[in-house]
Structures are given as C-alpha cells and as structure tokens.
Design a protein around this motif. Structure first.
Motif, PDB file in Angstrom:
ATOM      1  N   MET A 124      -4.749  10.158  -2.252  1.00  0.00           N
ATOM      2  CA  MET A 124      -5.416   8.872  -2.334  1.00  0.00           C
ATOM      3  C   MET A 124      -4.516   7.775  -1.802  1.00  0.00           C
ATOM      4  SD  MET A 124      -5.082   8.210  -6.456  1.00  0.00           S
ATOM      5  CE  MET A 124      -5.468   6.483  -6.367  1.00  0.00           C
ATOM      6  N   VAL A 125      -5.121   6.681  -1.398  1.00  0.00           N
ATOM      7  CA  VAL A 125      -4.391   5.515  -0.920  1.00  0.00           C
ATOM      8  C   VAL A 125      -4.499   4.428  -1.982  1.00  0.00           C
ATOM      9  CG1 VAL A 125      -4.240   3.727   0.852  1.00  0.00           C
ATOM     10  CG2 VAL A 125      -4.829   6.076   1.497  1.00  0.00           C
ATOM     11  N   PHE A 126      -3.354   4.007  -2.488  1.00  0.00           N
ATOM     12  CA  PHE A 126      -3.305   2.864  -3.410  1.00  0.00           C
ATOM     13  C   PHE A 126      -3.204   1.630  -2.532  1.00  0.00           C
ATOM     14  CE2 PHE A 126      -0.792   0.786  -7.105  1.00  0.00           C
ATOM     15  CZ  PHE A 126      -1.951   0.149  -7.532  1.00  0.00           C
ATOM     16  N   MET A 157      10.530   3.675  -9.415  1.00  0.00           N
ATOM     17  CA  MET A 157      11.252   4.819  -8.872  1.00  0.00           C
ATOM     18  C   MET A 157      10.846   6.079  -9.624  1.00  0.00           C
ATOM     19  SD  MET A 157      14.978   2.925  -8.412  1.00  0.00           S
ATOM     20  CE  MET A 157      15.604   4.090  -7.214  1.00  0.00           C
ATOM     21  N   GLY A 158      10.485   7.110  -8.862  1.00  0.00           N
ATOM     22  CA  GLY A 158      10.097   8.372  -9.474  1.00  0.00           C
ATOM     23  C   GLY A 158       8.695   8.819  -9.134  1.00  0.00           C
ATOM     24  N   VAL A 159       7.863   7.956  -8.528  1.00  0.00           N
ATOM     25  CA  VAL A 159       6.570   8.404  -8.010  1.00  0.00           C
ATOM     26  C   VAL A 159       6.853   9.357  -6.852  1.00  0.00           C
ATOM     27  CG1 VAL A 159       4.460   7.675  -6.830  1.00  0.00           C
ATOM     28  CG2 VAL A 159       5.340   6.336  -8.735  1.00  0.00           C
ATOM     29  N   ALA A 160       6.170  10.489  -6.805  1.00  0.00           N
ATOM     30  CA  ALA A 160       6.524  11.547  -5.857  1.00  0.00           C
ATOM     31  C   ALA A 160       6.502  11.078  -4.405  1.00  0.00           C
ATOM     32  CB  ALA A 160       5.590  12.738  -6.043  1.00  0.00           C
ATOM     33  N   PHE A 167       7.105   0.101  -4.714  1.00  0.00           N
ATOM     34  CA  PHE A 167       7.219   1.557  -4.767  1.00  0.00           C
ATOM     35  C   PHE A 167       8.113   2.115  -3.672  1.00  0.00           C
ATOM     36  CE2 PHE A 167       3.410   0.467  -7.025  1.00  0.00           C
ATOM     37  CZ  PHE A 167       3.284   1.414  -8.025  1.00  0.00           C
ATOM     38  N   ASP A 168       8.419   1.303  -2.655  1.00  0.00           N
ATOM     39  CA  ASP A 168       9.357   1.740  -1.630  1.00  0.00           C
ATOM     40  C   ASP A 168      10.068   0.525  -1.057  1.00  0.00           C
ATOM     41  OD1 ASP A 168       7.746   0.593   0.394  1.00  0.00           O
ATOM     42  OD2 ASP A 168       6.743   2.479   0.843  1.00  0.00           O
ATOM     43  N   THR A 169      11.027   0.780  -0.176  1.00  0.00           N
ATOM     44  CA  THR A 169      11.849  -0.329   0.318  1.00  0.00           C
ATOM     45  C   THR A 169      11.062  -1.279   1.206  1.00  0.00           C
ATOM     46  OG1 THR A 169      12.643   1.120   2.100  1.00  0.00           O
ATOM     47  CG2 THR A 169      14.012   0.933   0.128  1.00  0.00           C
ATOM     48  N   GLY A 170      10.101  -0.754   1.962  1.00  0.00           N
ATOM     49  CA  GLY A 170       9.290  -1.638   2.798  1.00  0.00           C
ATOM     50  C   GLY A 170       8.480  -2.615   1.963  1.00  0.00           C
ATOM     51  N   ILE A 171       7.956  -2.134   0.840  1.00  0.00           N
ATOM     52  CA  ILE A 171       7.213  -3.026  -0.058  1.00  0.00           C
ATOM     53  C   ILE A 171       8.156  -4.075  -0.637  1.00  0.00           C
ATOM     54  CG2 ILE A 171       5.909  -3.126  -2.212  1.00  0.00           C
ATOM     55  CD1 ILE A 171       4.749  -0.381  -1.535  1.00  0.00           C
ATOM     56  N   LEU A 172       9.355  -3.653  -1.043  1.00  0.00           N
ATOM     57  CA  LEU A 172      10.322  -4.616  -1.562  1.00  0.00           C
ATOM     58  C   LEU A 172      10.654  -5.684  -0.520  1.00  0.00           C
ATOM     59  CD1 LEU A 172      12.453  -5.628  -3.583  1.00  0.00           C
ATOM     60  CD2 LEU A 172      13.995  -3.854  -2.698  1.00  0.00           C
ATOM     61  N   ARG A 173      10.835  -5.283   0.721  1.00  0.00           N
ATOM     62  CA  ARG A 173      11.187  -6.249   1.764  1.00  0.00           C
ATOM     63  C   ARG A 173      10.029  -7.182   2.115  1.00  0.00           C
ATOM     64  NH1 ARG A 173      13.741  -3.533   6.746  1.00  0.00           N
ATOM     65  NH2 ARG A 173      14.496  -5.670   7.109  1.00  0.00           N
ATOM     66  N   SER A 174       8.819  -6.825   1.694  1.00  0.00           N
ATOM     67  CA  SER A 174       7.673  -7.712   1.920  1.00  0.00           C
ATOM     68  C   SER A 174       7.680  -8.915   0.983  1.00  0.00           C
ATOM     69  CB  SER A 174       6.363  -6.935   1.726  1.00  0.00           C
ATOM     70  OG  SER A 174       6.249  -5.882   2.652  1.00  0.00           O
ATOM     71  N   THR A 221       0.833  -1.201   0.000  1.00  0.00           N
ATOM     72  CA  THR A 221       0.000   0.000   0.000  1.00  0.00           C
ATOM     73  C   THR A 221       0.870   1.254   0.000  1.00  0.00           C
ATOM     74  OG1 THR A 221      -1.817  -1.127   1.114  1.00  0.00           O
ATOM     75  CG2 THR A 221      -1.719   1.272   1.353  1.00  0.00           C
ATOM     76  N   LEU A 222       0.393   2.283  -0.726  1.00  0.00           N
ATOM     77  CA  LEU A 222       1.144   3.530  -0.860  1.00  0.00           C
ATOM     78  C   LEU A 222       0.188   4.709  -0.779  1.00  0.00           C
ATOM     79  CD1 LEU A 222       4.022   4.730  -1.794  1.00  0.00           C
ATOM     80  CD2 LEU A 222       2.945   4.875  -4.055  1.00  0.00           C
ATOM     81  N   ASN A 223       0.552   5.749  -0.019  1.00  0.00           N
ATOM     82  CA  ASN A 223      -0.115   7.041  -0.151  1.00  0.00           C
ATOM     83  C   ASN A 223       0.329   7.639  -1.479  1.00  0.00           C
ATOM     84  OD1 ASN A 223      -1.664   7.395   2.241  1.00  0.00           O
ATOM     85  ND2 ASN A 223       0.214   7.735   3.393  1.00  0.00           N
ATOM     86  N   TYR A 224      -0.591   7.729  -2.432  1.00  0.00           N
ATOM     87  CA  TYR A 224      -0.241   8.165  -3.780  1.00  0.00           C
ATOM     88  C   TYR A 224      -0.478   9.662  -3.865  1.00  0.00           C
ATOM     89  CZ  TYR A 224       0.536   7.521  -8.768  1.00  0.00           C
ATOM     90  OH  TYR A 224       1.061   7.564 -10.034  1.00  0.00           O
ATOM     91  N   LEU A 225       0.610  10.439  -3.834  1.00  0.00           N
ATOM     92  CA  LEU A 225       0.532  11.885  -3.671  1.00  0.00           C
ATOM     93  C   LEU A 225       1.408  12.612  -4.682  1.00  0.00           C
ATOM     94  CD1 LEU A 225       1.179  11.970   0.185  1.00  0.00           C
ATOM     95  CD2 LEU A 225      -1.052  11.797  -0.944  1.00  0.00           C
ATOM     96  N   LYS A 226       1.014  13.834  -5.002  1.00  0.00           N
ATOM     97  CA  LYS A 226       1.860  14.746  -5.764  1.00  0.00           C
ATOM     98  C   LYS A 226       1.377  16.161  -5.505  1.00  0.00           C
ATOM     99  CE  LYS A 226       3.682  15.740 -10.384  1.00  0.00           C
ATOM    100  NZ  LYS A 226       3.679  15.359 -11.823  1.00  0.00           N
ATOM    101  N   VAL A 227       2.339  17.068  -5.303  1.00  0.00           N
ATOM    102  CA  VAL A 227       2.016  18.475  -5.070  1.00  0.00           C
ATOM    103  C   VAL A 227       2.564  19.301  -6.223  1.00  0.00           C
ATOM    104  CG1 VAL A 227       2.390  20.458  -3.555  1.00  0.00           C
ATOM    105  CG2 VAL A 227       2.020  18.200  -2.567  1.00  0.00           C
ATOM    106  N   ARG A 228       1.756  20.201  -6.750  1.00  0.00           N
ATOM    107  CA  ARG A 228       2.192  21.086  -7.828  1.00  0.00           C
ATOM    108  C   ARG A 228       3.047  22.230  -7.258  1.00  0.00           C
ATOM    109  NH1 ARG A 228      -0.273  19.391 -12.302  1.00  0.00           N
ATOM    110  NH2 ARG A 228      -2.357  18.449 -12.167  1.00  0.00           N
ATOM    111  N   ARG A 229       3.713  22.957  -8.167  1.00  0.00           N
ATOM    112  CA  ARG A 229       4.543  24.082  -7.725  1.00  0.00           C
ATOM    113  C   ARG A 229       3.740  25.119  -6.966  1.00  0.00           C
ATOM    114  NH1 ARG A 229       8.210  25.160 -13.171  1.00  0.00           N
ATOM    115  NH2 ARG A 229       9.330  23.154 -13.145  1.00  0.00           N
TER     116      ARG A 229
END
Length: 289
Positions: free
Chosen positions: A130-132, A187-190, A158-165, A113-121
């Motif tokens: 949103m939560v994926f 790699m590259g999701v905000a 999407f992150d190291t914790g997910i990889l370690r799962s 699971t990931l908090n799927y976020l992005k903030v504009r300038r």
C-alpha cells in the motif's frame, strides 16, 4: 536537557484479543494514567471502534475522540494530547472533525509519502502493498486544520527524504507558526528507516536547527539501544504498545506503564531527567493547560 516522554497508547489495527492494547474510553484513560504515573507527559492517541467485537478497527467519530481525550485529561492533570491524523486517501474530513472535537496541543502530521510494506518469513506480503500517501497539498490542508485549533504539528518522518522536506515546508511558507517545527523520526517500519542507533547519529544531524525531536522506535527488544542513543543525543523519547510489546530483557510487557517505566530508566541511565507536564509544555512551546 530534560527529556519529554510520550506514550503511544494504542495502535491502529492491533487486535485487543491478542495484545494488551486499550480500546474503550475507560481502558484508554486507565492506561494513560499508568503511563502518566510512570513519567509520560504526552499521550499519543488513536481512536478505536467502541462496539463489542470491533475494537481492532479505527474510528474517526468526533464523539469517540472527544470522550477518549476528555477521560484521559480528567485522569491525568496537565497531560498533553498528541493526536494522530494519519489517513490514506484525499478525504481528511474524519481527522479534521476529531481535531475540532479534541483540540489537542500536538497533532501528528505525516510529512511525506511512503510505500508501506512488510514481507513475512514465508516470502508473502504481511498485507497487500500500500501507499501511505501524503502529497504536499494534503500536508498543507492538515497544517491549516491544525492551525485552526492551535495544535502544534509534529512532523512524522519515515525516511531521510521526508525529514529533509520539513525545512522546505517552512521555507515555502506552508507553516504559519513561528516556533521551530517539531520532528518525529519514525524508525523500524520495514520500508522506512531501520531502528539502527548508528543511523540515528547521522539522521539526527538533518533535524532543523532548534527543532525539538524524538524517536519512535518500532520493533522488539532490539529497539532499546535506539532509545538509549536518542537520549544520549538529546532527543525526546516515546514508547507504548503502538510501537512495541517488548521490554529491554525481551519479556512481553503487561501494558503501557511497563514500557514507560523502562524508557524512563533508560533515559536516566543516559544522564537525562524527565520533564513534568508543565516543563514539557515549555520545552515544546505549547499552550498552557
């Protein structure tokens, strides 16, 4: 070791009126052929609404999925289909129906699971936060559906914790597959791992032993050093208009063929040769065409 090249043919919500993303069955097949001719053995596919004016929206209609993948297979002999399954919420009947219709060799399995976020300038959210959501019971149902159609899971991390799962899934007996799990480092999701080559040096060390792995590099021209480092470290490679519209020189691509050509050149500069579809099947432990 030969590098398996994947082309991510189209995104989930990217507007085809603004960006060079294929939508229709014919567009998907033609774009896949361009990528195939440039060196991609694997096509990562999402499916779009086919009605005029609705091509910016996804669909889980099995008939559309089958038509798209049949057309790609007809245009690209021996190609490997990697089907997206990502969906928000508990209802996975749409992806499962498409798995049954397509019977892909590989199916993307979001591994956490990931908090799927992005903030504009401007400081405003690019979309409502949103939560994926990919809790373990949902992952298990996807793994069971993939097993039923003989699709190899590709664990999206999407992150190291997910990889370690991922090795924990194996240890807990969730994965009824003797093959080492396949891993995709996204790699590259905000709100996930940044597209940082130095981070890849560390993160790749947590890939389960013996597992084939690749990097999905999301961003602009700055993702190309990451592709280079993935090639140097022995990873497999992916690009496509789902991930970027920009070539190494910063110019916008015309489509998937341009991006795959640049990725193949990057791999060769790093001393890698490119796997054919048959070689890719052997490297990834997939069924024959």
């Amino acid at each position: 070791m030969k590098a398996v090249v994947t082309c991510a043919l189209t995104g989930v919500l990217t507007n085809p009126e603004q960006h060079p993303v294929p939508v229709t069955v014919e567009q998907m097949a033609a774009s896949a052929r361009e990528a195939f001719d440039a060196g991609a053995s694997v096509m990562h596919v999402h499916f779009r609404r086919q009605e005029p004016g609705l091509g910016h929206l996804p669909t889980w209609e099995p008939e559309v999925a089958a038509a798209v993948c049949d057309a790609i297979r007809a245009r690209c002999p021996g190609v490997i289909i990697n089907m997206s399954t990502g969906v928000i919420g508990d209802d996975i009947s749409g992806p499962v129906g498409c798995l049954e219709a397509v019977r892909p060799e590989i199916a993307a399995c979001n591994a956490g699971t990931l908090n799927y976020l992005k903030v504009r300038r401007s400081g405003k959210w690019a979309w409502p936060p949103m939560v994926f959501d990919n809790p373990v019971p949902k992952v298990q149902r996807f793994l069971d559906a993939m097993l039923a159609v003989d699709a190899k899971p590709e664990f999206e991390c999407f992150d190291t914790g997910i990889l370690r799962s991922v090795p924990m899934f194996v240890a807990a007996g969730m994965l009824e597959d003797p093959r080492p799990p396949e891993v995709n480092l996204v790699m590259g999701v905000a709100s996930g791992m940044p597209a940082d080559p130095a981070l890849l040096d560390v993160v790749s060390g947590y890939v389960p032993e013996g597992s084939p792995w690749q990097v999905t590099a999301i961003g602009r021209a700055d993702v190309w050093p990451l592709h280079r480092r993935a090639a140097e470290l022995g990873g497999h490679l992916r690009t496509g208009v789902e991930d970027t519209f920009y070539l190494p020189d910063g110019e916008r691509c015309r489509g998937n063929g341009d991006l795959v050509e640049a990725l193949v050149s990057t791999a060769r500069d790093a001393g890698r040769t490119i796997a054919s579809p048959a070689e890719a099947r052997a490297i990834l432990g997939l069924r024959d065409a």
